[in-house]
Design an enzyme around this catalytic site. Sequence first.
Site, PDB file in Angstrom:
ATOM      1  N   ASP A 144       2.314   6.056  -2.559  1.00 34.16           N
ATOM      2  CA  ASP A 144       2.667   7.272  -1.833  1.00 34.16           C
ATOM      3  C   ASP A 144       3.437   8.313  -2.644  1.00 34.16           C
ATOM      4  O   ASP A 144       3.174   9.516  -2.507  1.00 34.16           O
ATOM      5  CB  ASP A 144       3.460   6.919  -0.572  1.00 34.16           C
ATOM      6  CG  ASP A 144       2.651   6.081   0.399  1.00 34.16           C
ATOM      7  OD1 ASP A 144       1.431   5.935   0.173  1.00 34.16           O
ATOM      8  OD2 ASP A 144       3.229   5.562   1.367  1.00 34.16           O
TER       9      ASP A 144
ATOM     10  N   HIS B 151       0.807  -1.214   0.000  1.00 32.38           N
ATOM     11  CA  HIS B 151       0.000   0.000   0.000  1.00 32.38           C
ATOM     12  C   HIS B 151       0.843   1.269   0.000  1.00 32.38           C
ATOM     13  O   HIS B 151       0.305   2.360  -0.143  1.00 32.38           O
ATOM     14  CB  HIS B 151      -0.925   0.012   1.224  1.00 32.38           C
ATOM     15  CG  HIS B 151      -1.900   1.137   1.231  1.00 32.38           C
ATOM     16  ND1 HIS B 151      -2.861   1.288   0.246  1.00 32.38           N
ATOM     17  CD2 HIS B 151      -2.061   2.186   2.060  1.00 32.38           C
ATOM     18  CE1 HIS B 151      -3.578   2.368   0.496  1.00 32.38           C
ATOM     19  NE2 HIS B 151      -3.105   2.941   1.596  1.00 32.38           N
ATOM     20  N   CYS B 152       2.158   1.152   0.125  1.00 32.42           N
ATOM     21  CA  CYS B 152       2.980   2.350   0.286  1.00 32.42           C
ATOM     22  C   CYS B 152       3.750   2.743  -0.967  1.00 32.42           C
ATOM     23  O   CYS B 152       3.481   3.779  -1.572  1.00 32.42           O
ATOM     24  CB  CYS B 152       3.955   2.152   1.443  1.00 32.42           C
ATOM     25  SG  CYS B 152       3.164   2.053   3.066  1.00 32.42           S
ATOM     26  N   ILE B 153       4.708   1.935  -1.362  1.00 35.26           N
ATOM     27  CA  ILE B 153       5.651   2.358  -2.405  1.00 35.26           C
ATOM     28  C   ILE B 153       5.000   2.589  -3.764  1.00 35.26           C
ATOM     29  O   ILE B 153       5.367   3.535  -4.462  1.00 35.26           O
ATOM     30  CB  ILE B 153       6.818   1.352  -2.511  1.00 35.26           C
ATOM     31  CG1 ILE B 153       7.473   1.174  -1.145  1.00 35.26           C
ATOM     32  CG2 ILE B 153       7.864   1.847  -3.496  1.00 35.26           C
ATOM     33  CD1 ILE B 153       8.590   0.165  -1.129  1.00 35.26           C
TER      34      ILE B 153
END
Length: 446
Positions: free
Chosen positions: A281, A276-278
Amino acid sequence: MPSTLLPERLSQAFRDRSACLGVIGLGYVGLPLSIAAARAGFRVIGFDINESRCEGLNRGDTFIGHIPATDIAEVIAAGRFEATPDFTHLAEPDAIIICVPTPLTRHREPDLSFVKSTTSAIAKRLRSGQLVVLESTTYPGTTEEVVKPILEETGLVSGQDFFLAFSPEREDPGNIQFTTTAIPKIVGGDGEAALHLAETLYGELVTRVIPVSSTATAEAVKLTENIFRAVNIALVNELKVVFEAMGIDIWEVVEAAKTKPFGFMPFYPGPGLGGHCIPIDPFYLSWKAREYDVTARFIELAGEVNTRMPYYVVERLARALDRCQGRGLAGARILVLGLAYKKNVDDIRESPSLKLMEILESRGAACAFHDPHVPEIPRTREYSHLAGRSSMDLLPETLQAFDAVLIATDHDAVDYRTVAAHARLVVDTRNALARSGLTDYAVVKA
């Protein structure tokens, strides 16, 4: 009704654990945070719109592979944790921590719908003396430009009646070395009182708290961490393509380069970005940068490189099939080994494996998967057409029935010797076979 606590009394309530905490969003961030807070001695109310999830948690069940059911049962038995889909109870907690998703739209623009709806739910029950903390990763300015105005529509004033802060989540699912309480916590507040309260609260939960000058700075810290990773992963992915054309093994290069004791940090190539991040974001910052007439070129370029990796892998697989079996992808049976976005977890958010299956099937292949941590593909926003497929048993006869095995995730629980011995063709995007010492088998690295 719960009593109203002034900043001094609220700070004391955090220190003596008499405060009640509310955590909104009981997923990969909110659930471990809730458990950590309950173990620290706080009473925690977990809020989630998923009623069946709340029912399961209240029974002591887990839905996240790396979080044992015993951990949940422990804090429930102690009377310090309960889960509820009823947001009318939001007036009870003295601190409310928001841990909801912040995805991208199809046009790679921030989707703050979960943050906005959650904040509106809080505003309906907001009372004087509460601390509200946003943990969801987002662009600099969200806390003050989006969350604060919604809360102040109540007539209550931030820094005077209630207190607002941002503290980015830093979870790494499946990492047994750095659990929730062992990871330092960044905090930024809307004013000194909010900063002090957030610092005090998290100081009771984690080993170290790092205060910064503003909520926007705290938001920028989280984005910087993930942009750093995204750009370096893109770099090594591009080097993989270049070195492959030269007949050089990128894995050998990185292993040798990382022996340098300074000036180099190893990053590893793969079939694409997941989690869900890299993958998400960095685009929150590139989107926000356009408001200031600035182009975040490194971010955009890294995104372009990383999003093309699944297509590169499919091309490598197609060429390998042609060279080894004299056939193309149309009609080929492909077993994707590993559905989770990273090893040893059950998290499939933004997993490149899903994209690989979609591309392969668009080119006429028939795909199945094996993952020891993911028994079935759940419904997702982007890949609903893959939902419901079950993981296949990894047996010799299963492997022999496929034209190729594509290693997309290098789970430790997989028997790679069986894979190497019985698969007709192995395309390895994670260097899993070589790292398992299986160097005597013919493997295509991709």
